[in-house]
Design an enzyme around this catalytic site. Structure first.
Site, mmCIF file in Angstrom:
data_model
loop_
_atom_site.group_PDB
_atom_site.id
_atom_site.type_symbol
_atom_site.label_atom_id
_atom_site.label_comp_id
_atom_site.label_asym_id
_atom_site.label_seq_id
_atom_site.Cartn_x
_atom_site.Cartn_y
_atom_site.Cartn_z
ATOM 1 N N HIS A 136 0.838 -1.205 0.000
ATOM 2 C CA HIS A 136 0.000 0.000 0.000
ATOM 3 C C HIS A 136 0.871 1.252 0.000
ATOM 4 C CE1 HIS A 136 -3.148 2.842 1.087
ATOM 5 N NE2 HIS A 136 -2.444 3.209 2.147
ATOM 6 N N GLU A 203 -8.638 -2.400 6.870
ATOM 7 C CA GLU A 203 -7.678 -2.532 7.963
ATOM 8 C C GLU A 203 -8.108 -3.607 8.959
ATOM 9 O OE1 GLU A 203 -6.046 0.869 9.831
ATOM 10 O OE2 GLU A 203 -6.419 2.221 8.139
ATOM 11 N N GLN A 242 -7.182 15.401 2.555
ATOM 12 C CA GLN A 242 -5.876 14.978 3.067
ATOM 13 C C GLN A 242 -4.726 15.554 2.244
ATOM 14 O OE1 GLN A 242 -5.585 10.744 3.520
ATOM 15 N NE2 GLN A 242 -3.508 10.790 4.312
ATOM 16 N N TYR A 246 -2.156 17.498 4.805
ATOM 17 C CA TYR A 246 -1.315 16.529 5.526
ATOM 18 C C TYR A 246 0.108 16.996 5.780
ATOM 19 C CZ TYR A 246 1.432 14.755 1.543
ATOM 20 O OH TYR A 246 2.307 14.616 0.492
ATOM 21 N N LYS A 255 -9.328 12.370 8.281
ATOM 22 C CA LYS A 255 -9.401 11.058 8.911
ATOM 23 C C LYS A 255 -10.264 11.029 10.172
ATOM 24 C CE LYS A 255 -7.044 8.050 7.765
ATOM 25 N NZ LYS A 255 -7.245 6.960 6.796
#
Length: 429
Positions: A136, A203, A242, A246, A255
């Protein structure tokens, strides 16, 4: 006791493909007609009310602290008792659900899972999200840094950040599309708008059991003694929010708007038969000593199959079933659960019962094993075409995203349940 070879007197627990056979016994918190939150254990298509078992005298052989813990409205107290007590309860439950001599007394304590309402399994004090899938991280990094997808620290440190615990919800709850600041690359100034690039993240949720003391690191040898169990977890992400926010401190509004958990927490003991070796390529940096151990190398990985499914509004209207988008496996994670715990505490940080770790998006080596749409669509450049002709680059209003996880096969399956949530239209800023 090897629960893999024991059948239950409850027929549904022995059926091929059953998510909750006797070898599983996952925990959940539920309410029924009395609307009181109870701790339950999944067996077949039923959930056993542990408080009812205790009141019936079926747990009298257990320690008083354990009997008190199962009467609570959340799992925190049970989580904090530690491995010895968890093991004792598991052995007793296995005995109750396998020995027909107990059937008449246990059956009144069972409720069909379809008739209860599930709640978060514990009070989550702190939540840490890791970034443990190298596949990822590489695919996402290549979208922004094609020549250098992984930053230098990735293969040395289990990367993580502290998330927001208050907005974690249980599977089944719908949520509104979030809003935040967006800035197009060629725009002079940002705008406050609804997220246009909403994404899921496949996840594993990892629940801390027995806590630790401030200033005392947890070693690799002891790390999993502090882990109560695992659950499916979707750490939803607003990719466009994001991208603007970020740097330099990481994600914030992108998030903290919503994350979701399966109601079921599978104990680590149920996963033991699915342990496998954890390896690190010889060309890669080998872990520092505090992140390495022989036990971690031989059985630190866990063979947990993970899947993402989508059900669009059009599918529901046409009575079409959900469609699988991707599948991956937790055994491909670059860092193990023990390494996450050891690194989290090496600076003396203390953990508490009910703390939650997110594993980070779990993706496999191939593109179709991607745990997010950001990867599957290559940053939105390659839309996915569903079997009914619909296309997706990111999640749209009316979409229901379903994450599933399990070990084994249809002959013996250890299910993690599923986490599914419906995305609703947001309120325009």
């Amino acid at each position: 006791m090897n629960t893999n070879r024991i059948n239950s007197w409850l027929p549904s627990a022995n059926m091929a493909g059953c998510e909750f056979p006797l070898a599983n016994l996952p925990y959940a918190v539920f309410s029924s007609a009395d609307q009181i939150h109870h701790i339950g254990v999944g067996i077949g298509d039923k959930i056993a009310n542990l408080n009812a078992l205790e009141e019936a005298g079926l747990l009298d052989s257990l320690d008083q602290s354990l009997r008190e813990a199962v009467k609570q409205s959340a799992l925190n107290q049970l989580m904090g008792l530690g491995h010895k007590q968890w093991h004792a309860l598991r052995l007793r439950l296995t005995e109750l659900f396998s020995n027909r001599a107990y059937q008449d007394k246990v059956e009144p304590c069972l409720i069909p899972q379809s008739e209860v309402v599930f709640h978060l399994p514990c009070q989550i004090g702190d939540y840490t999200d890791f970034y443990t899938s190298v596949h990822h991280a590489t695919r996402v990094g290549s979208l922004f840094r094609p020549d250098n997808p992984l930053l230098p620290n990735y293969k040395w440190i289990p990367i993580g950040y502290h998330g927001r615990a208050s907005s974690i919800r249980v599977s089944g709850e719908a949520f509104n599309r979030p809003a935040g600041q967006l800035k197009a690359p060629d725009a002079e100034r940002p705008v406050l708008e609804l997220c246009k690039r909403l994404d899921y993240e496949l996840e594993l949720g990892i629940f801390i059991g027995k806590g630790s003391q401030l200033g005392t690191p947890i070693s690799m040898a002891d790390a999993e003694q502090h882990v109560f169990g695992v659950s499916m977890f979707n750490d939803w992400s607003a990719r466009d929010i994001q991208a603007w926010e970020y740097q330099p401190l990481g994600p914030f509004l992108s998030k903290n708007f919503f994350s979701s958990l399966s109601p079921w927490v599978v104990p680590m003991a149920a996963l033991e038969p699915y342990r496998c070796d954890w390896t690190r390529d010889a060309e890669d940096p080998q872990p520092l000593d505090y992140l390495d151990s022989k036990a971690n190398r031989t059985k630190g990985a866990i063979d947990i199959k993970l899947e993402v499914w989508i059900e669009t509004a059009k599918m529901r209207a046409n009575n079409q079933p959900a469609e699988r988008l991707a599948k991956s496996n937790f055994k491909d994670s670059y860092w193990t659960i023990a390494q996450m715990v050891a690194h989290h505490t090496v600076n003396g940080c203390d953990l508490k019962p009910g703390d939650l770790f997110g594993s980070g998006t779990q993706s496999g080596p191939d593109l179709e094993e991607s745990g997010s749409l950001l990867e599957l669509t290559v940053g939105g450049k390659n839309p996915i075409t569903l079997s009914n002709g619909e296309q997706r680059t990111f999640v749209e209003d009316g979409d229901r995203i379903i994450l599933k996880g399990y070990c084994g096969d249809d002959q013996l399956r250890i299910g993690l349940g599923q986490v599914d949530n419906l995305v609703q239209a947001g309120n325009k800023p």
